[in-house]
Design a protein around this motif. Structure first.
Motif, mmCIF file in Angstrom:
data_model
loop_
_atom_site.group_PDB
_atom_site.id
_atom_site.type_symbol
_atom_site.label_atom_id
_atom_site.label_comp_id
_atom_site.label_asym_id
_atom_site.label_seq_id
_atom_site.Cartn_x
_atom_site.Cartn_y
_atom_site.Cartn_z
ATOM 1 N N ALA A 1 2.034 3.854 -9.485
ATOM 2 C CA ALA A 1 0.633 4.282 -9.416
ATOM 3 C C ALA A 1 -0.194 3.314 -8.585
ATOM 4 C CB ALA A 1 0.066 4.410 -10.834
ATOM 5 N N ARG A 2 0.106 2.019 -8.672
ATOM 6 C CA ARG A 2 -0.611 1.028 -7.851
ATOM 7 C C ARG A 2 -0.325 1.242 -6.372
ATOM 8 N NH1 ARG A 2 0.571 -4.860 -10.016
ATOM 9 N NH2 ARG A 2 -1.104 -5.352 -8.548
ATOM 10 N N TRP A 3 0.930 1.535 -6.028
ATOM 11 C CA TRP A 3 1.258 1.797 -4.629
ATOM 12 C C TRP A 3 0.516 3.034 -4.120
ATOM 13 C CZ3 TRP A 3 2.697 -1.376 -1.197
ATOM 14 C CH2 TRP A 3 3.582 -2.422 -1.473
ATOM 15 N N ARG A 4 0.362 4.028 -4.967
ATOM 16 C CA ARG A 4 -0.342 5.235 -4.526
ATOM 17 C C ARG A 4 -1.829 4.964 -4.332
ATOM 18 N NH1 ARG A 4 3.857 7.602 -7.809
ATOM 19 N NH2 ARG A 4 5.129 8.898 -6.415
ATOM 20 N N VAL A 5 -2.393 4.059 -5.113
ATOM 21 C CA VAL A 5 -3.783 3.658 -4.864
ATOM 22 C C VAL A 5 -3.889 2.961 -3.515
ATOM 23 C CG1 VAL A 5 -5.655 2.172 -5.653
ATOM 24 C CG2 VAL A 5 -4.373 3.515 -7.310
ATOM 25 N N GLU A 6 -2.945 2.065 -3.224
ATOM 26 C CA GLU A 6 -2.956 1.381 -1.929
ATOM 27 C C GLU A 6 -2.809 2.385 -0.791
ATOM 28 O OE1 GLU A 6 -3.340 -1.864 -1.120
ATOM 29 O OE2 GLU A 6 -3.782 -2.339 -3.201
#
Length: 500
Positions: free
Chosen positions: A310-315
């Motif tokens: 999920a953090r990668w998708r925010v980035e």
């Protein structure tokens, strides 16, 4: 002569003047298509603001480490170890997750290629002959051939970083897909472990039903003897028959559950149902004592694959916003075409066959009907969606850790309580059975003592399975020993920022 020398120096600036004028005009018009007023609305939650101290007050955080990557070995069952290894090797679901990761990596490669220069070569040989009925000689009636060799160069310099942002957005999605593939492995191993625990519970339930059948059969034999001797009536005999029927039905239901779980495990392994027939009775040890690391909740971010993805998708969504903003600015394209062209192949490599074309081109959106603003608005919404998903995943992860820990502690207490009640019920049954054998008591006393014994044995088997499942849930909630690569810092630059 003097005329040609005075005009020659003026021709070069005159040729460049239209391009410079176009460039200046484009820059002056840059405000016509504006991204002003468009921005994301959400910000990522700081994990340390999600307090869990009071919820775990009865179970204080310890210096325990996060689970190992082979966390299932703590159950001490070699067959379980072998089954999970087989599933991680052969399951089609993991092959699908790996294929999705490769597809995302290929998309990132395409985005990277878009920002690099291209050079192509082509060769063409063509000919034409017009009939004399259409064109008289010397044009008609004669075959005319031509050959062309060309090199084509094109490049759009990334003046505002939009192309790099698009590549980084695709790369972020690829990293998220890679982490999803790791999460799929954890999900699969957890499902195998939970199904295996349910199989153990089904075998335990079958044992309980078998013991109950044996007890009820013995009581029926005694009841038959007493009826034949005229000491009892048919009521006690019929009660014993009913108890035997219930116990046999429970044993049959347990066998059905065993068959279904063997089929389920075979499917998780990526094999046919016959593979499940080779799975023997589980030999699980007692579940380990529940412990969670003292570095929660912040360190959980780097261990749970779903949180990291999920953090990668925010980035990725953040870089998508940057790419959409860059589309509002002027772009420059450089192109050149160099080649050889001649009507006769023998003249193709002569000095007169050189062909050339090229130069810079600048473009700027001025009025596009709102297409760019709509595109940026969509990117902003995608960013907000990614942030909301990340925040929800983070909240859910802490809930799962807390639920698993609290469940483990509560189940331990319930198992102790039921074990104590079971010991008392077993003593009561043995006392009633002894009195019945001695002719002091009656069969109703024995049946009354037998009923809670059967129920408590079933209840303890269920609680033990739930306790083992809680251990699986806790290991999974803590990340299952994974160490996926997370972004160095969660992007929050867009939320609340003023968009130019």
């Amino acid at each position: 002569m003097s005329f040609s020398t005075t005009r020659a120096p003026r021709r070069a600036p005159a040729a460049a003047l239209p391009f410079l004028t176009l460039l200046a005009s484009a820059l002056l018009l840059a405000g016509c298509a504006s991204s002003r007023g468009l921005e994301p609305q959400l910000a990522a939650t700081d994990a340390d603001t999600l307090a869990i101290g009071r919820s775990l007050a009865a179970d204080p955080l310890s210096a325990a480490d996060f689970p190992r990557s082979d966390w299932w070995t703590a159950f001490g069952d070699p067959q379980l170890d072998a089954l999970i290894d087989e599933a991680l090797r052969d399951s089609p679901s993991l092959a699908a997750a790996d294929a999705r990761a490769r597809s995302a990596q290929a998309q990132a490669g395409l985005a990277d290629a878009q920002r690099k220069p291209t050079l192509g070569a082509s060769a063409r040989l063509s000919g034409v002959q017009l009939p004399e009925t259409i064109a008289p000689e010397p044009i008609g009636g004669d075959f005319k051939a031509s050959g062309i060799l060309m090199l084509n160069f094109a490049w759009a310099p990334d003046l505002w970083g939009g192309q790099r942002a698009a590549f980084e957005a695709a790369a972020g999605q690829a990293r998220a897909a890679e982490v999803d593939a790791q999460a799929a492995r954890l999900t699969l191993s957890s499902n195998v472990a939970r199904s295996y625990i349910a199989l153990a519970q089904a075998f335990d339930a079958q044992d309980v039903a078998t013991r109950e059948t044996a007890r009820a059969t013995r009581l029926r034999d005694l009841a038959r003897q007493r009826v034949d001797a005229g000491l009892d009536n048919q009521l006690q005999l019929r009660n014993a028959d009913a108890t035997i029927g219930i116990a046999r039905q429970q044993a049959q239901a347990a066998q059905q559950q065993i068959d279904a779980l063997r089929n389920a495990l075979a499917a998780l392994l990526g094999k046919g149902p016959d593979r499940g027939l080779d799975i023997t009775r589980p030999q699980l040890l007692q579940a380990p004592a529940p412990q969670v690391p003292a570095v929660l909740p912040s360190e959980l971010l780097g261990h749970r694959a779903d949180v990291v993805a999920a953090r990668w998708r925010v980035e990725a969504a953040s870089r998508g916003v940057d790419a959409a903003k860059a589309a509002f600015k002027p772009s420059v394209n450089l192109s050149a075409l160099v080649g050889l062209a001649a009507g006769n192949l023998s003249d193709l490599f002569g000095s007169d066959a050189l062909l050339g074309f090229g130069g810079p081109a600048i473009s700027l959106p001025i009025f596009d009907g709102g297409r760019l603003r709509a595109g940026l608005s969509q990117r902003d919404a995608d960013y907000d969606l990614a942030v909301a998903s990340y925040n929800q995943t983070l909240v859910q992860s802490l809930r799962e850790v807390t639920d698993a820990l609290q469940s483990a502690r509560a189940l331990d207490a319930q198992i102790d309580t039921v074990t104590g009640a079971l010991d008392a019920a077993r003593q009561a049954f043995e006392l009633a059975d002894t009195r019945y054998d001695a002719g002091i008591g009656n069969q109703l006393d024995v049946l009354a003592a037998q009923r809670p014994l059967f129920q408590l044995e079933q209840q303890r088997a269920t609680l033990r399975a739930q306790r083992l499942s809680a251990a699986v849930d806790l290991d999974r909630a803590l990340g299952g020993g994974l160490a996926p690569t997370a972004p160095t810092s969660l992007t929050q630059t867009h939320a609340g920022a003023t968009t130019p």
